[in-house]
Design an enzyme around this catalytic site. Sequence first.
Site, PDB file in Angstrom:
ATOM      1  N   GLY A  57       8.910   4.850   2.610  1.00 53.63           N
ATOM      2  CA  GLY A  57       9.794   4.648   3.757  1.00 53.63           C
ATOM      3  C   GLY A  57      10.850   3.586   3.511  1.00 53.63           C
ATOM      4  CE  LYS A  58       8.122  -2.239   4.140  1.00 48.87           C
ATOM      5  NZ  LYS A  58       6.934  -1.360   4.207  1.00 48.87           N
TER       6      LYS A  58
ATOM      7  CB  CYS B 115       1.533  -4.616   6.274  1.00 43.88           C
ATOM      8  SG  CYS B 115       1.311  -3.981   7.948  1.00 43.88           S
TER       9      CYS B 115
END
Length: 471
Positions: A281-282, A400
């Site tokens: 995603g990043k 995270c």
Amino acid sequence: MPASRKHRRPPPSRTADPARTAALEVLRLVRTEEAYTNLVLPSVVARLELDTRDAAFATELAAGTIRRQGTYDAILAACIDRPLRRVEFGILDILRLGCHQLLGMRVPAHAAISSTVDLAHAKAGRGAGGFVNAVLRAVTRRDLDTWIAEVAPQPSGSRDERMEHLTVKHSHPRWVVDLLDAAAPDDDLDALLAADNVPPKVTLVARPGRAEVAELPGTPTLYSPYGVVLDGGDPARVPAVAEGRAGVQDEGSQLVALALASAPVEGADKVWVDLCAGPGGKAALLAAIAAERGAGVLAVEQHLHRAGLVRRALGGTGRLPGVLGLVSADGTRPPLAAASADRVLVDAPCTGLGALRRRPEARWRRSPDDLLALVPLQRRLLASALELVRPGGVVLYATCSPVRAETVDVVSSVLGSGEAVALEDVRPLLPGVTDADGPLEGTAQLWPHRHGTDAMFLALLRRGEGITAGG
């Protein structure tokens, strides 16, 4: 006279509700095969051919039961006359599902008990059904708050009693509560633990140059200019998502990519590297931003399965603008020469304790021993990134997890190594974000209870002249 035994009619068969059957199957797969709730749910729902309403019910029932398992086990222990370890695992899963319907969902008590007993009959036999019926009727004697007051009394003052109370109240293992207590701002622990039990809404990201925010259904996110909070429905049915021009991505993860892309860099700015790119995603968001600047992203991912996810996020086999390539390699030994990158992202593998609301099984699957393996890896990855970036270039270290061993301790190990590296203030790169001061001056810490994001930690480091690998 009563009919003889051989002429008695057999009891009517009990049919299990499909949605509850699906939820039970998810619990079994999570427990026995270490499956991930969010990944296994769609396949179970598809196999049982649930409609939209039943699929939503099964999702909340399964994920909510797993999140609140610790609380429900404490309540069940008070309703059963033997230790829970002596209750068969499959029956215990059924009881937990019943508890969540009774105490965590708006299911009428008679419907919750009846349907859960039917499930027990169908999956474990009539004897199990009677046992489940008796236990769940005992559970109905109190609501959730009253049960918590009984099985986890308010502490009298000691820290140990307070931690035990929060462990049961918010359904977190004690070691997790202790680590989050050390990381959370003063008096925020209760709110943080509560936020971990609130299912996050789906957030989409429009990849710039490929999709417009206006074409995504939902409410614009508070901080990311590319995000929307989906109003409802299946994100895969949003055309931009189905076509790969947009994706599902937590706003905190979007902010990580945006912070790296926004950091000032003098001179050449062509080569960006995502050193731990899975699931992609990043990397996809960075590639879209890089393409608008004439730069490109090299995605590095060691594990083949995750590399496949990165490839899909980056557009499959077709080379999209802004993508230099995807390399399956160990991020601690990247396939690039030293000082060859202008920007490097290290989204390090971590315990994931900042995303417990999104990954309900993680709190039960992780252990303190995970830190023993992860922290040295995080330090090696950061050292590798600092060797890879050129003098004047930047490295963004992100996890995270708010746990200090994975955040401030890793960054401090580099700053204290004598290498030519400076920690710069990342907070100005997060416009509009407040109350996000990290544990080390200049770092940022996002929180689910404050910002509505995963608990992402961000630190920005700039390489000076003469740096070598450190940490």
